[in-house]
Design an enzyme around this catalytic site. Sequence first.
Site, mmCIF file in Angstrom:
data_model
loop_
_atom_site.group_PDB
_atom_site.id
_atom_site.type_symbol
_atom_site.label_atom_id
_atom_site.label_comp_id
_atom_site.label_asym_id
_atom_site.label_seq_id
_atom_site.Cartn_x
_atom_site.Cartn_y
_atom_site.Cartn_z
ATOM 1 N N GLU A 168 -0.328 -2.220 -7.786
ATOM 2 C CA GLU A 168 -0.539 -3.304 -8.750
ATOM 3 C C GLU A 168 -1.746 -3.026 -9.632
ATOM 4 O O GLU A 168 -1.726 -3.256 -10.840
ATOM 5 C CB GLU A 168 -0.763 -4.645 -8.028
ATOM 6 C CG GLU A 168 0.393 -5.093 -7.164
ATOM 7 C CD GLU A 168 0.290 -4.607 -5.726
ATOM 8 O OE1 GLU A 168 -0.118 -3.442 -5.503
ATOM 9 O OE2 GLU A 168 0.626 -5.392 -4.830
ATOM 10 N N CYS B 237 -4.115 0.708 -5.029
ATOM 11 C CA CYS B 237 -2.833 -0.002 -4.906
ATOM 12 C C CYS B 237 -2.008 0.115 -6.192
ATOM 13 O O CYS B 237 -2.555 0.261 -7.296
ATOM 14 C CB CYS B 237 -3.070 -1.483 -4.653
ATOM 15 S SG CYS B 237 -3.714 -1.872 -3.027
#
Length: 139
Positions: free
Chosen positions: A61, A59
């Site tokens: 993030e 991901c």
Amino acid sequence: MTTLTDEERKFLIDLAEQARRRAYAPYSNYPVGAALRTRSGRIFTGSNIENAAYPQTMCAERVAVFKAVSEGERDFEVIAVVTPNGGSPCGGCRQVLAEFGLDTVVLIARPDGSLVQETSVADLLPGAFTPIDMGKTPG
Ligand code: THU
């Protein structure tokens, strides 16, 4: 918790959107971008990176968090996340962010720069399991 100005929000969301455009997401077609600012003022961006072997996907993030930590920065202040439809950070990313502090501000935005939600890691992950549970000091 940190109070941001509109200029700061816009700046971070713009950087997250630029990172989103560098996403490698040919399988989901769901490009995500993130921009993480540390208390020292450094900014680390991330985008999701998918893989033909789906579970190896990372991901946006977490790319930003891992870049920061690997550069010696663990004191997070705010992370901006841009998704195609304003979707919220996944559970795994909430847990990874929680490791480095529950006070981190989370800005969730759409590609046009519109802010969907301004929240915190604490609010996104109530009852978080943290370093304290392991007898450690957070961060
Ligand atoms: N994704 C992120 O990058 N961050 C999130 O918090 C939610 C999901 C990515 C993973 C995958 O590449 C795509 O979005 C669809 O799940």
